[in-house]
Design an enzyme around this catalytic site. Structure first.
Site, PDB file in Angstrom:
ATOM      1  N   LYS A  52      -0.985  -9.844  -6.196  1.00  0.00           N
ATOM      2  CA  LYS A  52      -1.731  -8.770  -6.639  1.00  0.00           C
ATOM      3  C   LYS A  52      -1.565  -7.627  -5.800  1.00  0.00           C
ATOM      4  O   LYS A  52      -1.643  -8.002  -4.612  1.00  0.00           O
ATOM      5  CB  LYS A  52      -3.090  -9.447  -6.809  1.00  0.00           C
ATOM      6  CG  LYS A  52      -4.012  -8.655  -7.565  1.00  0.00           C
ATOM      7  CD  LYS A  52      -5.750  -9.027  -7.600  1.00  0.00           C
ATOM      8  CE  LYS A  52      -6.445  -7.870  -7.912  1.00  0.00           C
ATOM      9  NZ  LYS A  52      -7.856  -8.530  -7.498  1.00  0.00           N
ATOM     10  N   PRO A  68      -2.333  -1.349  -0.809  1.00  0.00           N
ATOM     11  CA  PRO A  68      -1.212  -1.737  -1.180  1.00  0.00           C
ATOM     12  C   PRO A  68      -0.158  -2.237  -0.204  1.00  0.00           C
ATOM     13  O   PRO A  68      -0.387  -2.051   1.058  1.00  0.00           O
ATOM     14  CB  PRO A  68      -0.327  -0.478  -1.840  1.00  0.00           C
ATOM     15  CG  PRO A  68      -1.658   0.533  -2.141  1.00  0.00           C
ATOM     16  CD  PRO A  68      -2.748   0.028  -1.118  1.00  0.00           C
ATOM     17  N   ASN A  69       0.997  -2.948  -0.499  1.00  0.00           N
ATOM     18  CA  ASN A  69       1.919  -3.501   0.270  1.00  0.00           C
ATOM     19  C   ASN A  69       1.230  -4.408   1.610  1.00  0.00           C
ATOM     20  O   ASN A  69       1.968  -4.481   2.376  1.00  0.00           O
ATOM     21  CB  ASN A  69       2.757  -2.356   1.111  1.00  0.00           C
ATOM     22  CG  ASN A  69       3.234  -1.563  -0.209  1.00  0.00           C
ATOM     23  OD1 ASN A  69       3.903  -2.036  -1.032  1.00  0.00           O
ATOM     24  ND2 ASN A  69       3.076  -0.126  -0.051  1.00  0.00           N
ATOM     25  N   ARG A  70       0.215  -5.066   1.197  1.00  0.00           N
ATOM     26  CA  ARG A  70      -0.460  -5.701   2.133  1.00  0.00           C
ATOM     27  C   ARG A  70      -1.119  -5.376   3.444  1.00  0.00           C
ATOM     28  O   ARG A  70      -1.130  -5.848   4.381  1.00  0.00           O
ATOM     29  CB  ARG A  70       0.671  -7.019   2.606  1.00  0.00           C
ATOM     30  CG  ARG A  70       0.969  -7.827   1.245  1.00  0.00           C
ATOM     31  CD  ARG A  70      -0.257  -8.756   0.899  1.00  0.00           C
ATOM     32  NE  ARG A  70      -0.040  -9.364  -0.171  1.00  0.00           N
ATOM     33  CZ  ARG A  70      -0.547  -9.068  -1.508  1.00  0.00           C
ATOM     34  NH1 ARG A  70      -0.954  -8.001  -1.654  1.00  0.00           N
ATOM     35  NH2 ARG A  70      -0.227 -10.048  -2.614  1.00  0.00           N
ATOM     36  N   LEU A  71      -0.556  -3.601   3.247  1.00  0.00           N
ATOM     37  CA  LEU A  71      -1.356  -2.970   4.504  1.00  0.00           C
ATOM     38  C   LEU A  71      -2.609  -2.844   4.320  1.00  0.00           C
ATOM     39  O   LEU A  71      -3.090  -1.653   4.260  1.00  0.00           O
ATOM     40  CB  LEU A  71      -0.242  -1.837   4.783  1.00  0.00           C
ATOM     41  CG  LEU A  71       1.155  -2.031   4.905  1.00  0.00           C
ATOM     42  CD1 LEU A  71       1.961  -0.980   5.245  1.00  0.00           C
ATOM     43  CD2 LEU A  71       1.165  -2.991   6.356  1.00  0.00           C
TER      44      LEU A  71
END
Ligand SMILES: Cc1cc2nc3c(=O)[nH]c(=O)nc-3n(C[C@H](O)[C@H](O)[C@H](O)COP(=O)(O)O)c2cc1C
Length: 215
Positions: A10, A191-194
Protein backbone atom coordinates in the site's frame (compact mmCIF):
# COMPACT_ATOMS: atom_id res chain seq x y z
CA UNK A 1 -0.03 -24.11 4.29
CA UNK A 2 1.88 -21.54 2.26
CA UNK A 3 0.31 -18.10 1.94
CA UNK A 4 2.54 -15.63 0.17
CA UNK A 5 1.68 -12.05 1.14
CA UNK A 6 4.59 -10.39 -0.64
CA UNK A 7 2.18 -8.58 -2.98
CA UNK A 8 0.30 -6.93 -0.14
CA UNK A 9 1.49 -3.39 -0.69
CA UNK A 10 0.00 0.00 0.00
CA UNK A 11 1.32 3.46 -0.72
CA UNK A 12 0.85 5.92 2.13
CA UNK A 13 0.11 9.47 1.10
CA UNK A 14 -2.45 11.01 3.42
CA UNK A 15 -0.26 13.36 5.41
CA UNK A 16 3.14 14.49 6.51
CA UNK A 17 4.90 15.38 9.70
CA UNK A 18 7.65 17.95 10.12
CA UNK A 19 9.79 18.65 13.15
CA UNK A 20 9.27 22.39 12.53
CA UNK A 21 5.54 22.46 12.94
CA UNK A 22 4.81 20.01 15.74
CA UNK A 23 3.81 21.30 19.19
CA UNK A 24 6.37 21.34 22.02
CA UNK A 25 4.21 19.01 24.10
CA UNK A 26 3.44 15.59 22.56
CA UNK A 27 0.07 15.39 24.33
CA UNK A 28 -1.06 18.26 22.14
CA UNK A 29 -0.05 16.40 18.99
CA UNK A 30 -1.78 13.28 20.35
CA UNK A 31 -4.94 15.34 20.91
CA UNK A 32 -4.78 16.83 17.39
CA UNK A 33 -4.35 13.41 15.75
CA UNK A 34 -7.06 11.86 17.92
CA UNK A 35 -9.56 14.60 16.96
CA UNK A 36 -8.67 14.29 13.29
CA UNK A 37 -9.12 10.52 13.29
CA UNK A 38 -12.53 10.87 14.97
CA UNK A 39 -13.58 13.59 12.57
CA UNK A 40 -12.39 12.12 9.28
CA UNK A 41 -12.50 8.38 10.03
CA UNK A 42 -15.50 8.01 12.37
CA UNK A 43 -15.68 4.25 11.75
CA UNK A 44 -12.28 3.87 13.49
CA UNK A 45 -12.39 2.78 17.14
CA UNK A 46 -9.85 5.52 17.82
CA UNK A 47 -9.58 4.86 21.57
CA UNK A 48 -8.70 1.18 21.15
CA UNK A 49 -5.01 0.94 22.00
CA UNK A 50 -2.51 -1.86 22.33
CA UNK A 51 -1.06 -2.19 25.81
CA UNK A 52 2.18 -4.17 26.06
CA UNK A 53 3.51 -5.32 29.40
CA UNK A 54 6.43 -7.48 30.48
CA UNK A 55 5.05 -10.64 32.03
CA UNK A 56 6.18 -12.53 35.11
CA UNK A 57 7.90 -14.96 32.70
CA UNK A 58 9.96 -12.08 31.22
CA UNK A 59 8.03 -12.26 27.96
CA UNK A 60 6.20 -9.23 26.51
CA UNK A 61 2.46 -9.55 25.97
CA UNK A 62 0.17 -7.10 24.24
CA UNK A 63 -3.57 -6.77 24.16
CA UNK A 64 -6.16 -4.12 23.32
CA UNK A 65 -7.68 -1.93 26.04
CA UNK A 66 -9.82 1.16 25.70
CA UNK A 67 -8.43 4.60 26.42
CA UNK A 68 -11.00 6.31 28.65
CA UNK A 69 -9.32 9.62 29.40
CA UNK A 70 -6.16 11.53 28.60
CA UNK A 71 -4.69 14.66 30.13
CA UNK A 72 -1.24 16.29 30.11
CA UNK A 73 -0.40 13.76 32.86
CA UNK A 74 -1.13 10.60 30.89
CA UNK A 75 -3.48 7.95 29.52
CA UNK A 76 -6.15 6.21 31.61
CA UNK A 77 -7.68 2.78 31.02
CA UNK A 78 -9.70 0.44 33.25
CA UNK A 79 -9.25 -3.23 33.96
CA UNK A 80 -9.15 -5.99 36.55
CA UNK A 81 -6.18 -5.44 38.87
CA UNK A 82 -5.82 -9.22 39.33
CA UNK A 83 -5.66 -9.93 35.59
CA UNK A 84 -2.46 -11.04 33.88
CA UNK A 85 -1.72 -7.44 32.89
CA UNK A 86 -2.43 -6.27 36.47
CA UNK A 87 0.09 -8.77 37.85
CA UNK A 88 2.62 -7.80 35.19
CA UNK A 89 2.29 -4.09 35.98
CA UNK A 90 2.66 -4.78 39.71
CA UNK A 91 6.02 -6.41 38.96
CA UNK A 92 7.16 -4.04 36.22
CA UNK A 93 5.29 -0.76 35.67
CA UNK A 94 7.08 -0.04 32.38
CA UNK A 95 4.53 -0.43 29.61
CA UNK A 96 4.08 0.48 25.97
CA UNK A 97 0.89 1.80 24.39
CA UNK A 98 0.34 1.93 20.67
CA UNK A 99 -2.35 3.16 18.33
CA UNK A 100 -2.65 2.25 14.65
CA UNK A 101 -5.16 4.38 12.80
CA UNK A 102 -5.13 2.71 9.41
CA UNK A 103 -7.45 5.21 7.63
CA UNK A 104 -5.19 8.10 8.56
CA UNK A 105 -2.02 6.03 7.96
CA UNK A 106 -0.82 6.93 11.44
CA UNK A 107 0.79 5.07 14.30
CA UNK A 108 1.67 6.37 17.76
CA UNK A 109 3.92 4.43 20.15
CA UNK A 110 4.17 5.57 23.75
CA UNK A 111 6.45 4.27 26.48
CA UNK A 112 5.48 5.09 30.02
CA UNK A 113 5.01 3.95 33.58
CA UNK A 114 1.65 2.64 34.72
CA UNK A 115 0.23 3.30 38.18
CA UNK A 116 -3.17 2.78 39.75
CA UNK A 117 -5.31 5.92 39.77
CA UNK A 118 -6.79 7.11 43.07
CA UNK A 119 -9.78 5.07 44.23
CA UNK A 120 -12.36 7.83 44.01
CA UNK A 121 -11.53 8.38 40.31
CA UNK A 122 -12.16 4.69 39.64
CA UNK A 123 -15.38 4.92 41.69
CA UNK A 124 -16.50 7.91 39.63
CA UNK A 125 -15.92 6.12 36.34
CA UNK A 126 -17.49 2.86 37.57
CA UNK A 127 -20.68 4.75 38.46
CA UNK A 128 -21.02 5.95 34.87
CA UNK A 129 -20.82 2.42 33.42
CA UNK A 130 -24.00 0.64 32.29
CA UNK A 131 -25.34 -1.75 34.95
CA UNK A 132 -24.50 -4.76 32.77
CA UNK A 133 -20.85 -3.75 32.60
CA UNK A 134 -20.79 -3.12 36.35
CA UNK A 135 -22.07 -6.65 36.95
CA UNK A 136 -19.63 -7.98 34.36
CA UNK A 137 -16.73 -6.55 36.36
CA UNK A 138 -17.95 -8.46 39.43
CA UNK A 139 -18.63 -11.65 37.48
CA UNK A 140 -15.25 -12.13 35.85
CA UNK A 141 -11.99 -13.22 37.45
CA UNK A 142 -10.25 -11.86 34.40
CA UNK A 143 -7.45 -14.06 32.98
CA UNK A 144 -8.28 -17.02 35.30
CA UNK A 145 -9.34 -20.31 33.71
CA UNK A 146 -13.11 -20.92 33.80
CA UNK A 147 -14.88 -24.23 33.29
CA UNK A 148 -17.55 -23.12 30.85
CA UNK A 149 -19.64 -20.24 29.55
CA UNK A 150 -22.51 -21.54 31.72
CA UNK A 151 -20.49 -20.94 34.88
CA UNK A 152 -20.13 -17.28 33.88
CA UNK A 153 -23.82 -16.92 32.95
CA UNK A 154 -24.87 -18.49 36.26
CA UNK A 155 -22.61 -16.12 38.15
CA UNK A 156 -24.12 -13.15 36.36
CA UNK A 157 -27.66 -14.32 37.20
CA UNK A 158 -26.68 -14.71 40.83
CA UNK A 159 -25.19 -11.20 40.90
CA UNK A 160 -28.27 -9.73 39.19
CA UNK A 161 -30.48 -10.98 41.99
CA UNK A 162 -27.96 -10.10 44.71
CA UNK A 163 -27.83 -6.46 43.57
CA UNK A 164 -31.46 -6.14 42.45
CA UNK A 165 -32.77 -2.66 43.26
CA UNK A 166 -29.41 -1.72 44.78
CA UNK A 167 -26.51 0.40 43.69
CA UNK A 168 -23.59 -1.74 42.51
CA UNK A 169 -20.34 -0.80 44.25
CA UNK A 170 -17.02 -0.96 42.41
CA UNK A 171 -15.14 -4.18 43.12
CA UNK A 172 -11.83 -3.35 44.81
CA UNK A 173 -10.07 -5.57 42.27
CA UNK A 174 -11.26 -3.43 39.36
CA UNK A 175 -10.12 0.10 38.52
CA UNK A 176 -8.01 2.41 36.44
CA UNK A 177 -4.36 2.79 35.59
CA UNK A 178 -2.71 5.92 34.33
CA UNK A 179 0.24 5.53 31.98
CA UNK A 180 2.57 8.49 32.47
CA UNK A 181 4.54 8.85 29.24
CA UNK A 182 8.25 9.53 28.86
CA UNK A 183 8.67 8.71 25.16
CA UNK A 184 6.43 9.12 22.11
CA UNK A 185 6.85 8.24 18.48
CA UNK A 186 4.45 9.70 15.93
CA UNK A 187 4.52 7.86 12.59
CA UNK A 188 2.91 9.19 9.46
CA UNK A 189 3.00 6.93 6.41
CA UNK A 190 4.64 8.48 3.33
CA UNK A 191 5.27 7.31 -0.24
CA UNK A 192 8.16 4.96 -1.08
CA UNK A 193 8.40 3.74 2.52
CA UNK A 194 10.09 7.01 3.47
CA UNK A 195 7.73 7.62 6.35
CA UNK A 196 7.87 10.53 8.77
CA UNK A 197 8.76 9.57 12.33
CA UNK A 198 8.97 12.19 15.07
CA UNK A 199 10.16 11.16 18.51
CA UNK A 200 9.64 13.04 21.80
CA UNK A 201 11.84 12.17 24.77
CA UNK A 202 11.31 13.53 28.28
CA UNK A 203 14.45 14.58 30.17
CA UNK A 204 15.01 14.69 33.93
CA UNK A 205 13.83 18.32 34.09
CA UNK A 206 10.57 17.32 32.40
CA UNK A 207 11.40 19.00 29.09
CA UNK A 208 10.49 17.25 25.86
CA UNK A 209 13.18 16.83 23.18
CA UNK A 210 12.06 16.36 19.60
CA UNK A 211 14.01 14.26 17.09
CA UNK A 212 13.30 13.01 13.58
CA UNK A 213 13.95 9.27 13.18
CA UNK A 214 14.84 7.47 9.96
CA UNK A 215 11.92 5.56 8.54
C1 LIG B 1 -11.67 -3.63 21.31
C2 LIG B 1 -11.28 -4.22 22.65
C3 LIG B 1 -11.37 -3.45 23.78
C4 LIG B 1 -10.99 -3.96 25.03
N1 LIG B 1 -11.02 -3.15 26.11
C5 LIG B 1 -10.58 -3.62 27.31
C6 LIG B 1 -10.48 -2.75 28.43
O1 LIG B 1 -10.73 -1.54 28.35
N2 LIG B 1 -10.08 -3.29 29.60
C7 LIG B 1 -9.76 -4.63 29.72
O2 LIG B 1 -9.40 -5.05 30.82
N3 LIG B 1 -9.81 -5.45 28.68
C8 LIG B 1 -10.20 -4.99 27.46
N4 LIG B 1 -10.23 -5.82 26.37
C9 LIG B 1 -9.85 -7.25 26.55
C10 LIG B 1 -8.31 -7.36 26.58
O3 LIG B 1 -7.80 -7.28 25.27
C11 LIG B 1 -7.83 -8.66 27.26
O4 LIG B 1 -8.42 -9.78 26.65
C12 LIG B 1 -8.15 -8.69 28.75
O5 LIG B 1 -7.95 -7.43 29.35
C13 LIG B 1 -7.31 -9.73 29.48
O6 LIG B 1 -5.94 -9.43 29.29
P1 LIG B 1 -4.78 -10.03 30.21
O7 LIG B 1 -5.14 -11.47 30.48
O8 LIG B 1 -3.55 -9.88 29.39
O9 LIG B 1 -4.74 -9.22 31.46
C14 LIG B 1 -10.56 -5.32 25.12
C15 LIG B 1 -10.45 -6.09 23.95
C16 LIG B 1 -10.79 -5.54 22.73
C17 LIG B 1 -10.61 -6.38 21.49
Amino acid sequence: MNNDLSNYRKSYEKGELSKNNVPENPMELFQKWFYEVNQFFPETEANAMTLATIGLDGCPKSRIVLLKKYTYEGFIFYTNYHSEKGKSIALNPNVCLSFFWSGAERQIIIKGRAEKIVENLSDGYFETRPRGSQLGAWASHQSEPIESREVLDKKLKHLESKFEGKEIPRPKFWGGYIVKPYEFEFWQGRPNRLHDRIQYLLDQDFNWHITRLSP
